[in-house]
Design a protein around this motif. Structure first.
Motif, PDB file in Angstrom:
ATOM      1  N   UNK A   1      32.286  18.117  62.501  1.00 45.57           N
ATOM      2  CA  UNK A   1      32.481  18.721  63.891  1.00 45.57           C
ATOM      3  C   UNK A   1      33.748  19.050  64.146  1.00 45.57           C
ATOM      4  N   UNK A   2      33.930  20.592  64.331  1.00 42.89           N
ATOM      5  CA  UNK A   2      35.410  21.584  64.510  1.00 42.89           C
ATOM      6  C   UNK A   2      35.757  20.974  66.647  1.00 42.89           C
ATOM      7  N   UNK A   3      36.611  21.709  66.536  1.00 38.08           N
ATOM      8  CA  UNK A   3      36.767  21.996  67.948  1.00 38.08           C
ATOM      9  C   UNK A   3      36.391  20.475  68.770  1.00 38.08           C
ATOM     10  N   UNK A   4      36.246  19.578  68.286  1.00 34.58           N
ATOM     11  CA  UNK A   4      36.240  18.315  68.872  1.00 34.58           C
ATOM     12  C   UNK A   4      37.186  17.511  68.788  1.00 34.58           C
ATOM     13  N   UNK A   5      38.232  17.324  70.430  1.00 34.51           N
ATOM     14  CA  UNK A   5      39.828  16.773  69.818  1.00 34.51           C
ATOM     15  C   UNK A   5      39.433  15.242  71.200  1.00 34.51           C
ATOM     16  N   UNK A   6      39.691  14.560  70.662  1.00 36.40           N
ATOM     17  CA  UNK A   6      39.102  12.357  71.071  1.00 36.40           C
ATOM     18  C   UNK A   6      39.745  12.681  72.530  1.00 36.40           C
ATOM     19  N   UNK A   7      39.860  12.124  73.790  1.00 37.98           N
ATOM     20  CA  UNK A   7      40.234  11.717  74.383  1.00 37.98           C
ATOM     21  C   UNK A   7      40.182  10.432  74.766  1.00 37.98           C
ATOM     22  N   UNK A   8      39.415  10.564  74.840  1.00 37.54           N
ATOM     23  CA  UNK A   8      38.830   8.640  74.881  1.00 37.54           C
ATOM     24  C   UNK A   8      37.401   7.874  74.528  1.00 37.54           C
ATOM     25  N   UNK A   9      37.556   7.002  74.384  1.00 37.41           N
ATOM     26  CA  UNK A   9      36.555   6.114  74.069  1.00 37.41           C
ATOM     27  C   UNK A   9      35.898   4.943  75.138  1.00 37.41           C
ATOM     28  N   UNK A  10      34.647   4.510  74.572  1.00 36.14           N
ATOM     29  CA  UNK A  10      34.278   3.321  75.218  1.00 36.14           C
ATOM     30  C   UNK A  10      33.220   2.112  74.837  1.00 36.14           C
ATOM     31  N   UNK A  11      33.736   1.133  74.694  1.00 36.80           N
ATOM     32  CA  UNK A  11      32.699   0.728  74.256  1.00 36.80           C
ATOM     33  C   UNK A  11      31.439   0.205  74.962  1.00 36.80           C
TER      34      UNK A  11
ATOM     35  N   UNK B   1      27.540   0.104  71.289  1.00 40.42           N
ATOM     36  CA  UNK B   1      27.754   1.174  70.853  1.00 40.42           C
ATOM     37  C   UNK B   1      29.718   1.804  71.445  1.00 40.42           C
ATOM     38  N   UNK B   2      29.786   2.807  70.186  1.00 36.93           N
ATOM     39  CA  UNK B   2      30.953   3.465  71.199  1.00 36.93           C
ATOM     40  C   UNK B   2      30.737   4.998  71.310  1.00 36.93           C
ATOM     41  N   UNK B   3      31.114   4.627  72.128  1.00 34.71           N
ATOM     42  CA  UNK B   3      30.901   5.918  72.790  1.00 34.71           C
ATOM     43  C   UNK B   3      32.437   6.969  73.142  1.00 34.71           C
ATOM     44  N   UNK B   4      32.322   8.009  72.583  1.00 31.63           N
ATOM     45  CA  UNK B   4      33.212   9.240  72.733  1.00 31.63           C
ATOM     46  C   UNK B   4      33.265  10.385  73.591  1.00 31.63           C
TER      47      UNK B   4
ATOM     48  N   UNK C   1      46.217   4.625  71.222  1.00 30.66           N
ATOM     49  CA  UNK C   1      47.111   4.738  72.383  1.00 30.66           C
ATOM     50  C   UNK C   1      45.806   4.246  73.011  1.00 30.66           C
ATOM     51  N   UNK C   2      44.590   4.138  73.244  1.00 31.61           N
ATOM     52  CA  UNK C   2      43.515   3.516  74.269  1.00 31.61           C
ATOM     53  C   UNK C   2      43.947   2.246  73.394  1.00 31.61           C
ATOM     54  N   UNK C   3      43.526   1.859  72.162  1.00 29.82           N
ATOM     55  CA  UNK C   3      43.529   0.517  71.676  1.00 29.82           C
ATOM     56  C   UNK C   3      44.502  -0.674  72.183  1.00 29.82           C
ATOM     57  N   UNK C   4      46.007   0.099  71.737  1.00 28.28           N
ATOM     58  CA  UNK C   4      46.446  -0.930  72.369  1.00 28.28           C
ATOM     59  C   UNK C   4      47.309  -0.828  74.297  1.00 28.28           C
ATOM     60  N   UNK C   5      47.015  -0.031  74.656  1.00 36.15           N
ATOM     61  CA  UNK C   5      46.295  -0.356  76.190  1.00 36.15           C
ATOM     62  C   UNK C   5      45.754  -1.035  76.752  1.00 36.15           C
ATOM     63  N   UNK C   6      44.064  -0.911  75.502  1.00 38.30           N
ATOM     64  CA  UNK C   6      43.483  -1.771  76.247  1.00 38.30           C
ATOM     65  C   UNK C   6      43.451  -3.414  75.608  1.00 38.30           C
ATOM     66  N   UNK C   7      44.141  -3.527  74.292  1.00 36.37           N
ATOM     67  CA  UNK C   7      44.292  -5.011  74.217  1.00 36.37           C
ATOM     68  C   UNK C   7      45.880  -5.777  74.480  1.00 36.37           C
TER      69      UNK C   7
END
Length: 422
Positions: A115-125, A130-133, A158-164
């Motif tokens: 899936x192109x032009x799909x730049x992740x900005x965040x995720x949420x458990x 499920x993990x929402x992207x 970046x998000x993983x470390x901030x959450x942890x």
């Protein structure tokens, strides 16, 4: 199986992400989706090194025939070659070391996975596990397992470390988010071999052997690619006093040939002849990550440069990403939904110590080439020490590492230490 047991989202379509996607796609119980921010996958970069160990992994992943179509050569374990090391920061350069090793320089993804032009900005458990992207264009997706293959500037890391850092009250983890400048810049160029003049009546040395031209605080790596038609060079210059300082927003810029020649003024003639033949060099700020204490948390996992982005002095970055993909695919292929956490822990225990060792060794190797290590320019000790920097290539085998990961997985399953978190 007619239905999928779990869904894996791979964010980033670099060499590690694609190897993982192809490997996982062979398991019918795993749904795989690759999300790439660009319009298409990038081609393999000029001069990417694929050591024989990595080639073996590509064979195990059934990817070697694909890579063979674009590689300049295929590694032959029976043929040892390597870099010749010269002291070159004087007019009268001399050879002082040779490190021998087997090497090679390097659309098998099923349709519907990319899936192109799909730049992740965040995720949420989510509450249900499920993990929402969420992507930059407003699109969204869900998965059971998120793999961050999004490079040294990883959004996932970046998000993983901030959450942890928040969950575990460890603010020090925030210092591991941003890549650090090593204090080194690199000038890069590609030169047609026909543009390289002879040196004292002899064919330019880089056309016959990979070269490592060494000097105090500087070194130049040069070797031929494209069946000998092009010479790839990278000229490094370091200021150790500037390590970990701010480099600037743009890591890669254009520069003048005069800047390069001035930086390496006074070096032996074959280095000067090499550098003056590149009319449009580029200038790179060399960054790396500090060693991470974990690659996995809460069904989010890091792979490749997102986990252990390293300086290029061992030519090991691509190989380490491919090895990550091989081990992760191996344990996930054997995992059921209830054992996903055990599989991720097996991946982490297998890959984290090795990858962090290579990250550290890559930086140390750059210091060795520039006589800034504890060995200084004591050639009799420095030469063997440089050779040992590549020991990780032969201290184990890919098959052995996969077996190790599977033993860890089965042990964790039996002990029930890692339990399903959904």
């Amino acid at each position: 199986m007619s239905t999928k047991s779990f869904r894996v989202a791979i964010c980033g379509g670099g060499i590690g992400g694609l190897c993982l996607a192809v490997a996982l796609s062979k398991h019918t119980h795993i749904q795989v989706d690759v999300f790439e921010g660009a319009e298409r996958f990038k081609e393999i970069g000029a001069g990417v090194m694929i050591w024989s160990r990595t080639w073996r992994i590509l064979e195990l992943l059934e990817l070697a025939p694909h890579f063979a179509k674009v590689a300049d050569t295929q590694p032959d374990p029976a043929v040892a070659t390597g870099f010749e090391y010269r002291r070159s920061d004087t007019k009268d350069g001399f050879k002082w070391n040779l490190v021998a090793m087997p090497y090679a320089f390097a659309e098998q993804l099923p349709k519907g996975l990319a899936h192109f032009r799909r730049r992740l900005v965040s995720y949420e458990k989510q509450a249900g596990g499920e993990i929402a992207l969420t992507f930059a264009d407003g699109a969204s997706a869900v998965c059971d397992l998120l793999v961050g293959c999004d490079g040294i500037k990883s959004v996932v890391r970046a998000q993983m470390l901030r959450v942890k850092a928040k969950e575990d009250a460890q603010p020090g983890l925030l210092n591991l988010i941003e890549p650090k400048w090593t204090g080194t810049i690199a000038y890069r160029g590609l030169i047609p071999s026909t543009n390289l003049p002879s040196v004292d009546g002899a064919r330019h040395r880089t056309l016959a052997s990979p070269m490592m031209y060494c000097g105090q605080n500087k070194h130049v790596v040069a070797y031929s690619i494209s069946q000998g038609n092009i010479v790839n060079f990278v000229a490094f210059a370091s200021d150790l006093n500037r390590k970990n300082t701010a480099y600037g927003a743009e890591w890669v810029t254009n520069c003048s040939k005069d800047e390069v020649l001035q930086c390496f003024g006074g070096w032996e003639s074959e280095v000067s002849l090499l550098l003056e033949r590149e009319e449009k060099p580029t200038k790179w700020g060399i960054h790396h990550l500090e060693e991470l204490p974990f690659f996995v948390t809460n069904r989010v996992v890091l792979l490749g440069d997102a986990a252990h982005g390293m300086s290029p002095h061992l030519g090991a970055g691509a190989g380490q990403a491919i090895e990550d993909a091989y081990i992760l695919a191996h344990v996930l292929g054997a995992a059921a939904p209830k054992s996903l956490d055990a599989a991720l822990e097996a991946y982490q225990q297998t890959r984290l110590p090795v990858a962090n060792h290579v990250l550290r060794s890559s930086y140390e190797s750059g210091n060795m080439y520039e006589f800034n290590s504890r060995f200084g320019d004591e050639y009799s000790a420095l030469g063997p020490a440089i050779g040992h920097q590549w020991d990780f290539l032969t201290e184990s085998t890919p098959e052995g590492e996969a077996e190790k990961a599977m033993r860890i997985l089965r042990s964790l399953e039996r002990q029930g230490i890692i339990r399903e978190r959904l």
